[in-house]
Scaffold this motif. Structure first.
Motif, PDB file in Angstrom:
ATOM      1  N   GLU A 107       0.837  -1.204   0.000  1.00  0.00           N
ATOM      2  CA  GLU A 107       0.000   0.000   0.000  1.00  0.00           C
ATOM      3  C   GLU A 107       0.872   1.254   0.000  1.00  0.00           C
ATOM      4  O   GLU A 107       0.575   2.227  -0.694  1.00  0.00           O
ATOM      5  N   SER A 108       1.949   1.218   0.762  1.00  0.00           N
ATOM      6  CA  SER A 108       2.872   2.350   0.805  1.00  0.00           C
ATOM      7  C   SER A 108       3.498   2.586  -0.571  1.00  0.00           C
ATOM      8  O   SER A 108       3.580   3.733  -1.036  1.00  0.00           O
ATOM      9  N   ALA A 109       3.918   1.517  -1.218  1.00  0.00           N
ATOM     10  CA  ALA A 109       4.510   1.639  -2.557  1.00  0.00           C
ATOM     11  C   ALA A 109       3.474   2.173  -3.544  1.00  0.00           C
ATOM     12  O   ALA A 109       3.791   3.005  -4.402  1.00  0.00           O
ATOM     13  N   ARG A 110       2.247   1.712  -3.437  1.00  0.00           N
ATOM     14  CA  ARG A 110       1.181   2.185  -4.331  1.00  0.00           C
ATOM     15  C   ARG A 110       0.930   3.671  -4.112  1.00  0.00           C
ATOM     16  O   ARG A 110       0.794   4.438  -5.070  1.00  0.00           O
ATOM     17  N   MET A 111       0.894   4.099  -2.858  1.00  0.00           N
ATOM     18  CA  MET A 111       0.654   5.507  -2.570  1.00  0.00           C
ATOM     19  C   MET A 111       1.817   6.377  -3.055  1.00  0.00           C
ATOM     20  O   MET A 111       1.593   7.486  -3.531  1.00  0.00           O
ATOM     21  N   GLU A 112       3.041   5.882  -2.952  1.00  0.00           N
ATOM     22  CA  GLU A 112       4.193   6.617  -3.483  1.00  0.00           C
ATOM     23  C   GLU A 112       4.050   6.786  -4.992  1.00  0.00           C
ATOM     24  O   GLU A 112       4.328   7.858  -5.534  1.00  0.00           O
ATOM     25  N   PHE A 113       3.621   5.734  -5.673  1.00  0.00           N
ATOM     26  CA  PHE A 113       3.415   5.796  -7.119  1.00  0.00           C
ATOM     27  C   PHE A 113       2.349   6.830  -7.458  1.00  0.00           C
ATOM     28  O   PHE A 113       2.535   7.652  -8.367  1.00  0.00           O
ATOM     29  N   VAL A 114       1.229   6.803  -6.736  1.00  0.00           N
ATOM     30  CA  VAL A 114       0.145   7.756  -6.982  1.00  0.00           C
ATOM     31  C   VAL A 114       0.637   9.180  -6.744  1.00  0.00           C
ATOM     32  O   VAL A 114       0.363  10.084  -7.541  1.00  0.00           O
ATOM     33  N   LEU A 115       1.370   9.385  -5.662  1.00  0.00           N
ATOM     34  CA  LEU A 115       1.886  10.713  -5.341  1.00  0.00           C
ATOM     35  C   LEU A 115       2.829  11.208  -6.434  1.00  0.00           C
ATOM     36  O   LEU A 115       2.725  12.360  -6.880  1.00  0.00           O
ATOM     37  N   THR A 116       3.719  10.353  -6.895  1.00  0.00           N
ATOM     38  CA  THR A 116       4.647  10.724  -7.967  1.00  0.00           C
ATOM     39  C   THR A 116       3.895  11.073  -9.244  1.00  0.00           C
ATOM     40  O   THR A 116       4.195  12.069  -9.911  1.00  0.00           O
ATOM     41  N   ARG A 117       2.914  10.250  -9.569  1.00  0.00           N
ATOM     42  CA  ARG A 117       2.111  10.505 -10.770  1.00  0.00           C
ATOM     43  C   ARG A 117       1.367  11.828 -10.664  1.00  0.00           C
ATOM     44  O   ARG A 117       1.315  12.606 -11.624  1.00  0.00           O
ATOM     45  N   GLU A 118       0.806  12.137  -9.512  1.00  0.00           N
ATOM     46  CA  GLU A 118       0.079  13.393  -9.313  1.00  0.00           C
ATOM     47  C   GLU A 118       1.020  14.594  -9.391  1.00  0.00           C
ATOM     48  O   GLU A 118       0.651  15.634  -9.939  1.00  0.00           O
ATOM     49  N   LYS A 119       2.232  14.449  -8.854  1.00  0.00           N
ATOM     50  CA  LYS A 119       3.212  15.538  -8.955  1.00  0.00           C
ATOM     51  C   LYS A 119       3.580  15.797 -10.412  1.00  0.00           C
ATOM     52  O   LYS A 119       3.684  16.945 -10.841  1.00  0.00           O
ATOM     53  N   GLN A 120       3.774  14.716 -11.168  1.00  0.00           N
ATOM     54  CA  GLN A 120       4.101  14.872 -12.586  1.00  0.00           C
ATOM     55  C   GLN A 120       2.952  15.538 -13.334  1.00  0.00           C
ATOM     56  O   GLN A 120       3.182  16.391 -14.198  1.00  0.00           O
ATOM     57  N   GLU A 121       1.732  15.157 -12.998  1.00  0.00           N
ATOM     58  CA  GLU A 121       0.562  15.759 -13.646  1.00  0.00           C
ATOM     59  C   GLU A 121       0.467  17.240 -13.298  1.00  0.00           C
ATOM     60  O   GLU A 121       0.150  18.078 -14.162  1.00  0.00           O
ATOM     61  N   ALA A 122       0.745  17.595 -12.043  1.00  0.00           N
ATOM     62  CA  ALA A 122       0.713  19.006 -11.636  1.00  0.00           C
ATOM     63  C   ALA A 122       1.779  19.799 -12.387  1.00  0.00           C
ATOM     64  O   ALA A 122       1.524  20.927 -12.831  1.00  0.00           O
ATOM     65  N   GLU A 123       2.984  19.216 -12.541  1.00  0.00           N
ATOM     66  CA  GLU A 123       4.043  19.891 -13.295  1.00  0.00           C
ATOM     67  C   GLU A 123       3.628  20.071 -14.756  1.00  0.00           C
ATOM     68  O   GLU A 123       3.866  21.124 -15.349  1.00  0.00           O
ATOM     69  N   ARG A 124       3.013  19.045 -15.331  1.00  0.00           N
ATOM     70  CA  ARG A 124       2.561  19.123 -16.719  1.00  0.00           C
ATOM     71  C   ARG A 124       1.530  20.235 -16.886  1.00  0.00           C
ATOM     72  O   ARG A 124       1.595  21.037 -17.822  1.00  0.00           O
ATOM     73  N   LYS A 125       0.598  20.323 -15.948  1.00  0.00           N
ATOM     74  CA  LYS A 125      -0.437  21.357 -16.034  1.00  0.00           C
ATOM     75  C   LYS A 125       0.167  22.752 -15.863  1.00  0.00           C
ATOM     76  O   LYS A 125      -0.274  23.707 -16.514  1.00  0.00           O
ATOM     77  N   ALA A 126       1.163  22.875 -14.990  1.00  0.00           N
ATOM     78  CA  ALA A 126       1.818  24.166 -14.801  1.00  0.00           C
ATOM     79  C   ALA A 126       2.530  24.600 -16.086  1.00  0.00           C
ATOM     80  O   ALA A 126       2.464  25.766 -16.485  1.00  0.00           O
ATOM     81  N   ILE A 127       3.194  23.655 -16.733  1.00  0.00           N
ATOM     82  CA  ILE A 127       3.879  23.960 -17.997  1.00  0.00           C
ATOM     83  C   ILE A 127       2.859  24.339 -19.070  1.00  0.00           C
ATOM     84  O   ILE A 127       3.057  25.302 -19.821  1.00  0.00           O
ATOM     85  N   GLU A 128       1.759  23.603 -19.105  1.00  0.00           N
ATOM     86  CA  GLU A 128       0.711  23.906 -20.074  1.00  0.00           C
ATOM     87  C   GLU A 128       0.123  25.297 -19.820  1.00  0.00           C
ATOM     88  O   GLU A 128      -0.062  26.090 -20.753  1.00  0.00           O
ATOM     89  N   ALA A 129      -0.128  25.615 -18.560  1.00  0.00           N
ATOM     90  CA  ALA A 129      -0.683  26.932 -18.218  1.00  0.00           C
ATOM     91  C   ALA A 129       0.298  28.037 -18.581  1.00  0.00           C
ATOM     92  O   ALA A 129      -0.096  29.101 -19.081  1.00  0.00           O
ATOM     93  N   GLN A 130       1.586  27.797 -18.347  1.00  0.00           N
ATOM     94  CA  GLN A 130       2.600  28.789 -18.700  1.00  0.00           C
ATOM     95  C   GLN A 130       2.629  28.997 -20.213  1.00  0.00           C
ATOM     96  O   GLN A 130       2.733  30.127 -20.691  1.00  0.00           O
ATOM     97  N   GLY A 131       2.510  27.908 -20.964  1.00  0.00           N
ATOM     98  CA  GLY A 131       2.479  28.006 -22.425  1.00  0.00           C
ATOM     99  C   GLY A 131       1.278  28.804 -22.907  1.00  0.00           C
ATOM    100  O   GLY A 131       1.387  29.650 -23.804  1.00  0.00           O
ATOM    101  N   ILE A 132       0.122  28.566 -22.313  1.00  0.00           N
ATOM    102  CA  ILE A 132      -1.088  29.303 -22.671  1.00  0.00           C
ATOM    103  C   ILE A 132      -0.935  30.778 -22.326  1.00  0.00           C
ATOM    104  O   ILE A 132      -1.295  31.660 -23.118  1.00  0.00           O
ATOM    105  N   ALA A 133      -0.359  31.058 -21.152  1.00  0.00           N
ATOM    106  CA  ALA A 133      -0.153  32.453 -20.745  1.00  0.00           C
ATOM    107  C   ALA A 133       0.800  33.158 -21.709  1.00  0.00           C
ATOM    108  O   ALA A 133       0.561  34.315 -22.098  1.00  0.00           O
ATOM    109  N   ASN A 134       1.861  32.473 -22.097  1.00  0.00           N
ATOM    110  CA  ASN A 134       2.805  33.049 -23.058  1.00  0.00           C
ATOM    111  C   ASN A 134       2.117  33.315 -24.394  1.00  0.00           C
ATOM    112  O   ASN A 134       2.330  34.359 -25.018  1.00  0.00           O
TER     113      ASN A 134
END
Length: 82
Positions: free
Chosen positions: A50-77
């Motif tokens: 369960e701990s390993a699964r939650m680490e995976f989910v957390l990593t995936r969510e962080k990557q998704e947040a970074e992707r959205k931030a980059i996308e938002a920055q691109g749209i703003a530019n």
């Protein structure tokens, strides 16, 4: 298992050495653990999974947040350019 195996081997060596019998190895194949110990081991394994699964989910969510931030920055530019 290894600790029990070592202890059994040590006891056998003590008992049989005087009779000229040399013990090279002791193998435990079908070791029955108490029910409470088996459950504890199983619960620990489940908690680790369960701990390993939650680490995976957390990593995936962080990557998704970074992707959205980059996308938002691109749209703003793009909005500033247009």
């Amino acid at each position: 298992r290894q600790k029990i195996q070592d202890a059994v081997m040590e006891e056998l060596e003590k008992s049989l050495r005087a009779k000229g019998i040399v013990i090279e190895n002791v193998m435990l194949k079908d070791l029955k653990l108490p029910e409470s110990l088996s459950k504890s081991i199983e619960m620990k394994a489940q908690a680790e999974q369960e701990s390993a699964r939650m680490e995976f989910v957390l990593t995936r969510e962080k990557q998704e947040a970074e992707r959205k931030a980059i996308e938002a920055q691109g749209i703003a530019n793009f909005q500033r350019i247009v």
